[in-house]
Design an enzyme around this catalytic site. Structure first.
Site: not given
Ligand code: PMV
Length: 313
Positions: A97, A101-104, A106-107, A148
């Site tokens: 999402p 805060g899940l680093g979308s 950077a991923a 991140d």
């Protein structure tokens, strides 16, 4: 055709203070990944980027200078010595999402860099990927600490201090973490900016909060090294209190944290920029269902259970 993936991430302890030179610990979340796929385009078509999830359809030639995915593509091509734009159609997809805060961001950038290297017959080193992605992260975050891009590029838990060499880090016993998405989207740039302004107004007060967070992160590392999960849980709770004093929590996050603790979590806190995004709860295996259920009942949009230190890649 080349494909590459990159994981999401959580910050276990130390967010915000990490921007001010204190340590933090972060871990990848392999249950949610971003994927980049490169297909050849017609000769002369040049390079285009398509990401359904973020409604992005751009051509590299005409993309703006502040478009992170275009920036990282240009940087990767330059690093590989490619001067002429390749005829590629790059498709990006993320299960992570956005602004949670899940680093979308950077991923997506990490998967993109890896796919570009692969398409050209090379494998990118984590340090190389991390520094390219850092450049693009600046557009999402303003002045990011670099945590991140580092955890996502290395794909393993890390002990992170800004500007220092990376220390991959594995807890001595696996940590079971329930990650609850509050459903509230909150850009990290905003909370990082607010903390900066507050720190400028009251430097002594904020420095002492950052110091307390830094000490707590050191204690959390020791607890992970000796496998003392109850102590680690208490440190999650103490970190949450300090994040509240930085004013980056919210009613919604507080409610989720309280629900996880009541249902038997060893400790719980927000993770990442705050005000929205995720709450993480440290749980024992036999409490996973109760804590996940309580998080859903308290309004979590989604709960992911990850095991850090056990899910090798
Ligand atoms: O990307 P997020 O929301 O997980 O936040 C990154 C962590 C911060 O410490 C808040 C910012 C930073 O650059 O380290």
């Amino acid at each position: 055709m080349a494909t590459a993936t990159a994981p999401g991430k959580i910050i276990l302890v130390g967010e915000h203070a990490v921007v001010y030179g204190r340590p933090a610990i972060a871990a990848p979340v392999w249950q949610r990944v971003a994927t980049a796929t490169i297909e050849p385009a017609a000769p002369g078509d040049g390079c285009s980027l398509h990401a359904r999830d973020v409604e992005l359809d751009i051509h590299l030639r005409t993309a703006r200078d502040d478009e992170p995915l275009a920036v990282v593509t240009r940087l990767a091509l330059a690093q590989l010595g490619i001067e002429q734009e390749p005829d590629w159609r790059i498709k990006l997809h993320s299960e992570i999402p956005i602004a949670s805060g899940l680093g979308s961001g950077a991923a997506l950038s990490t998967a993109l860099v890896r796919a570009i290297f692969r398409q050209l017959g090379r494998e990118a080193e984590p340090a190389q990927v991390s520094s390219l992605v850092y450049e693009s992260e600046r557009f999402y975050h303003g002045a990011p600490s670099g945590i991140d891009n580092t955890v996502v590029a290395y794909g393993q838990p890390i002990w992170f201090v800004k500007g220092r060499e990376i220390e991959p880090f594995t807890p001595s016993v696996p940590l079971t973490i329930a990650i609850a998405d509050s459903g509230v989207r909150s850009p990290t740039k905003a909370t990082v900016g607010d903390v900066r302004r507050a720190w400028q107004r009251e430097p002594a007060r904020y420095e002492s909060i950052f110091d307390a967070i830094g000490e707590l992160v050191c204690a959390a590392r020791r607890a992970m090294e000796v496998g003392d999960l109850p102590a680690l849980g208490q440190l999650f709770d103490a970190n949450q209190t300090l994040l509240e004093s930085l004013d980056v929590s919210s009613e919604t996050l507080h409610r989720l944290v309280a629900a996880a603790r009541r249902a038997g979590a060893l400790g719980a806190k927000l993770s990442g920029g705050g005000r929205g995004g995720n709450v993480i709860a440290l749980v024992e295996e036999d409490a996973v269902d109760a804590v996940s259920g309580a998080l859903y009942t308290s309004g979590a949009q989604q709960v992911i259970v990850t095991r850090i230190g056990a899910e090798a890649r």
